[in-house]
Enzyme design. Sequence first.
Site, short mmCIF file in Angstrom:
data_model
loop_
_atom_site.label_atom_id
_atom_site.label_comp_id
_atom_site.label_asym_id
_atom_site.label_seq_id
_atom_site.Cartn_x
_atom_site.Cartn_y
_atom_site.Cartn_z
CG LEU A 496 -1.92 -1.14 1.34
CD1 LEU A 496 -2.69 -1.01 2.63
CD2 LEU A 496 -2.86 -1.17 0.16
N GLY A 497 2.02 1.17 0.59
CA GLY A 497 2.88 2.34 0.67
C GLY A 497 4.25 1.94 1.15
CE LYS A 498 7.83 3.53 -3.26
NZ LYS A 498 8.26 2.94 -4.51
N GLY A 499 8.10 3.62 3.03
CA GLY A 499 8.68 4.73 3.75
C GLY A 499 10.15 4.49 4.00
CG PHE A 501 12.75 3.45 9.44
CD1 PHE A 501 14.10 3.26 9.70
CD2 PHE A 501 12.20 4.69 9.71
CE1 PHE A 501 14.87 4.29 10.21
CE2 PHE A 501 12.97 5.71 10.22
CZ PHE A 501 14.31 5.51 10.48
CE LYS A 521 5.71 2.30 9.75
NZ LYS A 521 5.50 3.54 10.52
CG ASP A 626 7.21 12.59 10.61
OD1 ASP A 626 7.24 13.63 9.95
OD2 ASP A 626 7.38 11.46 10.11
NE ARG A 630 5.81 13.19 5.79
CZ ARG A 630 6.14 14.45 6.03
NH1 ARG A 630 5.52 15.41 5.37
NH2 ARG A 630 7.07 14.76 6.92
#
Length: 864
Positions: A496-499, A501, A521, A626, A630
């Site tokens: 679904l998404g990436k970051g 870490f 995650k 943070d 987003r």
Amino acid sequence: MEIHLWIVLIFVQHTRGFHGLRFTKSPANLTVTQGNMARLGCAIEGLSEPEIVWMKDGEKVYSTDQMYINLDPHHWETFHTVKSVQQQDAGKYWCEVENYGAIISSEPAWITVEGVPHFVLEPQDVATFPGAPFNLTCTAVGPPEPVEVLWWLGGVMKGDFTPSPSVLIVPGVNDSIKFYCEAKNAKGVSVSRTGTVYIKVLPDSPTALHVDQVSDNMTLMWTPGFTGYSSLSTCTIQMSSSSRKKLKRPDKEVSVPPFQHTIEGLRSHSNYSVRIRCDNEVGSSPFSPWLDFQTPESVPSAAPKNLTFDLTEQQLSLTWAALREEELNGRLLAYKLQWNLGGESQEPFLFKENFAHFSGGGRFFNATFQVSACTVVGCGPWSRPVLITPASAMQTQTQREHMWVGLVSGLLVVAVFGLLLTVLVHRRGKETQFGYAFKTPGTESVVTFTAARSFSRQGPELPESTLDSLGINDDLKTKLQDVLIPERLLTLGQMLGKGEFGSVREAFLKMEDSSMQVAVKVLKTDISTSSDIEQCLKEAAYMKDFHHPNVIQLIGVSLHRRPQQRLPIPMVILPFMKHGDLHTFLLMSRLGDEPFTLSLQTLVQFMLDIARGMEYLSSKSIIHRDLAARNCMLNENMTVCVADFGLSKKIYTGDYYRQGSVSKLPVKWIALESLADNVYTTQSDVWAFGVTMWETMALGQTPYPGVENSEIYEYLIKGERLKQPPDCPVEVYEIMHSCWSPVPKCRPSFQHLIAQLDGLWAGLPPTPAKEPLLYVNMDGEVDSGLGAGPGTTVSGEPLRAVPWQCVGMEEDEKDWLVGSSGSVLAIGGDYRYITGPCNVMDGDGGHSEDGLSEDTRDEDIINV
């Protein structure tokens, strides 16, 4: 009948009155010496109370001392008196009376004023070339007549008196000089105005050069400088396509006035420079300074070319040629990829690069793809459609040839093998190391197999991982023990998404009688130290105790055991957020395939949700560090939940946290004191909340557009702040602006922000019911932390940077307060999270298992 007779009688009486109405006396002509009194009179008969009006040269004369004398019951006389006659009183006079819409006038008379001469034509200023002859004219009249004129030029009498009108012929002068004329008659002498002879010179350069209505066409406007005492006839426009290189375009000569000109055919998103000079009879002025301007962006003018594909059962890869700068007409926002399968349009994809990779290539058989380039203004034309087939015609022909060769060879091998097998069967059975393969021949041949021992092609099943195998501290293990979920209960789906870490994947968690859709995650696979794993699990530990509708809650933690790896991969299990992250949602409201409108009530409600979640975290002594759009998620009820606690810290002592080591931090969301000293407090989270409010009102734009990360600190220390977004009410901007005080204790608390936003929301008019919102989910290509799944749908004057003040401020804190130094040009939206896809490769490739490249970086995150 009687009424009709009465009307007729009235009409007859009025008719008789009108026909009997007449002036018995009209004003007489008068010749009056200037300064004496003049008196005009007239009389009218036929009205009981007439309103007699005096007229002069066609205009009504307003008098405060007009007299009426009653001569008879229907006969009146009136007078108009001028106590001291002047030249302006000379003219034609008469009387008027209105009767039932008809105007009756007396005979006219004239007042003639005797006195010193009166100038009918005074000498005017003259502009001439040096030494060029010219004429001067002067006309004066009496009475009395005759009138004679005498000229004075440069203080010197020219000749003697001559009859009026008089013309003075001047052979020429070389310098500016003054002149006038005298007129005399029997009453005295009059002196005209003083005129000037100017020598024509070159004009000055134009001023106030500016550009209006910049688009494909540009209107250039300017103010002419000193004309040099001569009318400007033309102006010359010089233009270059770049303010640096000065690549000149052909000069354009335009007639003036008006002092403006429209230039057509300019390229979009291009730099130009322009300057102007103007011409009179003498010559050309100097050029004005160069004016630099930029045309706005527009949609691309061409479609991407050479769209090709490479298809395997595991993956579909698409590539296309990037557009040239002159075709793009702006900054590339993304390439939009739309596709059609089975006659139905599918959800489009957005990519930053000119390539795309999709896993599971088989699902794209017989799909049609097109690509278009998009700028902030919109998307350009579509490329020619490309049909995805298992193989091209040439490949199919080659495969057929190879198939026939293989088939013939196979038949030969089968024939030889069958012959040998027949020989063996007829000879005898043979014992093998696995048992008896054949029995002795009999009347009926039966093939049997008895295994001596079995074997498996797969290795032994890996044992279930525990928290003890991670090497983390005991306190953290204790906190996570009761939320540990066995890996076998999880079924991982697509990314679904990436970051920074790791990645976030869609998953299904097996329950007793059903399964639940969740988001998992997953720590990045090449992060293999205990400290990195502990950092990831600390986020889960924070979330374990969260119980608030605006803070994302932890479902559990699972451990993925890897072959030949000492440490398992931690997986944090979180609720599946149907509508993805707030930043992408806001961005798609502007840039999606079907943009939608978000009401002010909805945007303020988003801010309220975030403020309530942050107030809850601050009450738990948690500094988020943070907070940004987003990292805020939207659930199925369109409620915002604060998420992504990767940088969060619990405050155990005092009310601040000092960043002690180098880490990646979101510069444009960080408070001024955090940038300066690495000190983080709840007040620094308030600063980030103000930036998040700005993101919300700007519908996903990047904060501080046009300001680089390296320039942020200097920008803020000068007193500059984010500017008021378009369509943002002043009340909302004042709230977010209060969050950016340079003195932390002057910022409002989250509790105070909730009260302000709640009051603001309550005062907004109700929003009419609308259609359900729709937006394009980018199917794993968005850096969203916890994104939505594929194909998800969902049902005045800006304040300037001024010094902040608050009660109790120390003297040393006032050093932070610096006035504004100007504004920054807003140059676009937030494109960070429309990213290029990462190819999923084996462990030997250049990418990790979660598809996150080692080179992946966020442009708004820097090392501090």
